[in-house]
Design an enzyme around this catalytic site. Structure first.
Site, PDB file in Angstrom:
ATOM      1  N   TYR A 156       8.974  80.373  41.281  1.00 12.65           N
ATOM      2  CA  TYR A 156      10.061  79.500  40.817  1.00 12.65           C
ATOM      3  C   TYR A 156       9.844  78.074  41.339  1.00 12.65           C
ATOM      4  CZ  TYR A 156      14.701  78.693  38.824  1.00 12.65           C
ATOM      5  OH  TYR A 156      15.743  78.256  38.050  1.00 12.65           O
ATOM      6  N   LYS A 163      16.974  73.070  41.316  1.00 13.48           N
ATOM      7  CA  LYS A 163      18.287  73.744  41.261  1.00 13.48           C
ATOM      8  C   LYS A 163      19.093  73.457  42.528  1.00 13.48           C
ATOM      9  CE  LYS A 163      18.043  75.774  37.211  1.00 13.48           C
ATOM     10  NZ  LYS A 163      18.649  75.079  36.059  1.00 13.48           N
TER      11      LYS A 163
END
Ligand code: NAD
Length: 256
Positions: A156, A163
């Site tokens: 990720y 995020k």
């Protein structure tokens, strides 16, 4: 009467019928909102335009969130047509595929900047234009995040950092516009098979793990995220702002 009857909503982030933003658009329409849909570029336009037509979206406008000019044009059109705005949905993220596999140490300066710009700063850029249109209307803003912004998930990488920035931006924005009665929240969705998810290396492995370990022993569906967005954008959540609300079958509460 629907939960959003009389409300005017703009939705960013529909690419196809699998998009989380599409499930939100359908739910908002069902609950009586008037909606404007934006699309990133001509490549997605051919999928988005028929979808928008199928639910009778009031407006469909182009907007690449890297461009302040395109953002200003969208909100200019919304202001002219509606005279105000009640709801903004930000369901946008991007990082190059190269950044979403292997070691985080390989992250490039360009890849880092692009992921941050499109996936985090864009919320601030949109809100700069949306907030004046929400004055006096008690507006609500919702963005989409992932647990990878709080904990480390394989591959990720830079999107996790983006995020984290997005979630912090939600809190700072909530404080900045709270005095005007505008609320800002994030939904942290569990893994969903979408175009964006296809770019993350090993996505199926993560989804399989959630299915085994989450308290509900399953993955979630787009319509469950849409239900949470509906709640957060409706008067039912009038006292809720600056939150990261998990819709992940409970996965985030598990330690071991
Ligand atoms: P998606 O690919 O359908 O949506 C991503 C959207 O971002 C697309 O509509 C794309 O056109 C748009 N976009 C990318 N670059 C853009 C730009 N420069 N300007 C304007 N739009 C741009 O995938 P999705 O899964 O529905 O993703 C929506 C949001 O949900 C993202 O923020 C994603 O990180 C988040 N999210 C997804 C999952 C998942 O597993 N799918 C889980 C948690 C959070």
């Amino acid at each position: 009467m629907g939960l959003l009857t009389g409300k005017k909503a703009v939705i960013f982030g529909i690419a196809n019928e699998k998009s989380i933003a599409w499930a939100i658009a359908e739910a908002f329409k069902r609950e009586g909102a008037e909606i404007a849909i934006t699309y990133a570029n001509d490549m997605v336009a051919k999928r988005v335009l028929p979808l928008a037509e199928s639910i009778g979206a009031e407006m469909v406008l182009p907007c690449d969130v890297r461009s302040d000019g395109e953002i200003a044009a969208v909100f200019g059109r919304l202001g002219a047509a509606w005279g105000g705005l009640d709801i903004l949905v930000h369901s946008i993220a991007f990082a190059s595929k190269e950044e979403l596999k292997g070691s985080f140490l390989k992250t490039t300066r360009e890849g880092f900047a692009m992921a941050m710009d499109i996936s985090a700063y864009s919320l601030v850029a949109l809100m700069k234009e949306a907030a004046p249109l929400m004055q006096g209307r008690g507006g609500s803003v919702v963005t989409m995040t992932y647990y990878g912004g709080q904990k480390v998930f394989p591959n990720y990488n830079v999107m996790g950092v983006a995020k984290a920035a997005l979630e912090a931006s939600v809190r700072y924005l909530a404080e900045a516009v709270g005095p005007d009665g505008i609320r800002v929240n994030a939904i942290s969705a569990g893994p969903l098979k979408t175009l964006a998810a296809a770019g993350v290396g090993g996505f199926n492995q993560i989804a399989g793990h959630v299915e085994k370990r989450a308290p509900l022993r399953r993955n979630i569906g787009q319509e469950e995220v849409a239900g949470a967005a509906l709640y957060l954008c409706s008067p039912l959540a009038s006292g809720v702002t600056g939150e990261v609300h998990f819709v992940d079958a409970g996965y985030n509460i598990i330690g071991l």
